[in-house]
Design an enzyme around this catalytic site. Sequence first.
Site, PDB file in Angstrom:
ATOM      1  N   ARG A   6       5.415   5.353  -1.337  1.00  0.00           N
ATOM      2  CA  ARG A   6       6.342   6.405  -1.758  1.00  0.00           C
ATOM      3  C   ARG A   6       5.816   7.781  -1.377  1.00  0.00           C
ATOM      4  NH1 ARG A   6       8.146   4.577  -7.918  1.00  0.00           N
ATOM      5  NH2 ARG A   6       8.783   2.457  -7.390  1.00  0.00           N
ATOM      6  N   GLU A  61      -2.062  -1.624  -6.387  1.00  0.00           N
ATOM      7  CA  GLU A  61      -0.949  -1.647  -5.437  1.00  0.00           C
ATOM      8  C   GLU A  61      -0.624  -0.189  -5.138  1.00  0.00           C
ATOM      9  OE1 GLU A  61       3.835  -2.297  -5.552  1.00  0.00           O
ATOM     10  OE2 GLU A  61       2.643  -3.830  -6.570  1.00  0.00           O
ATOM     11  N   LYS A  92       8.269 -10.949  -6.647  1.00  0.00           N
ATOM     12  CA  LYS A  92       8.219  -9.836  -7.580  1.00  0.00           C
ATOM     13  C   LYS A  92       9.549  -9.815  -8.341  1.00  0.00           C
ATOM     14  CE  LYS A  92       7.877  -4.753  -7.484  1.00  0.00           C
ATOM     15  NZ  LYS A  92       7.629  -3.584  -6.602  1.00  0.00           N
TER      16      LYS A  92
END
Length: 212
Positions: A46, A42, A130
């Site tokens: 960011r 993943e 999640k």
Amino acid sequence: MEQTIESKLSAMKVVPVIAIKDAGKAQPLAKVLVENGLPCAEITFRTGAAAESIRLMREAYPEMLIGAGTVLTTEQVDQAVEAGADFIVSPGLNPTTVAYCQQNGIVIIPGVNNPSLVEQAMALGLKTLKFFPAEESGGLGMLKALSAVYPVEFMPTGGINPTNIKAYLAHEKTLACGGTWMVPNNLLKQGEWQEIKASICELNKNIKSSTS
């Protein structure tokens, strides 16, 4: 029969969550992951190198399972999918982003950490969520409480590490766990591929012992 993203994640059990600052590290990292039994990542948005890193990984390893993490906008969804991401992960539940993904046939796994958010996600038709930030939100105890009430599966992320991953994976509603420890930022920055390989191999050994 083609596997779903969920079935692929379940088979992986662990998803390395990685913030790549230098896209030049993407293909070597993918090589280490694929060759050592963890062909999944993943890549978080960011950093400004996220989309290019996903593109390079996809180019080198077409069969690799690649998610785009920390996706906050529909523009980032487009960037991720255009780069080759298989699925989208967000830290929270943004109905706009979820609807956009659903309208475009894109798998999205949004973050939730309480009953109200789980119900909102279910109202949007989502069944895979999640659990984030996992440890800070009550850890396995909270996960079990949510799982007892709601017919959904979770991908716990946030505070997952070698000492608690076995317990999370043993929970029947855990699809897979997201984690950062197997690819430490300092090792990635320095291109210490042998050390990262050792970390991944240790993780695989840990997983096998927890599910055998």
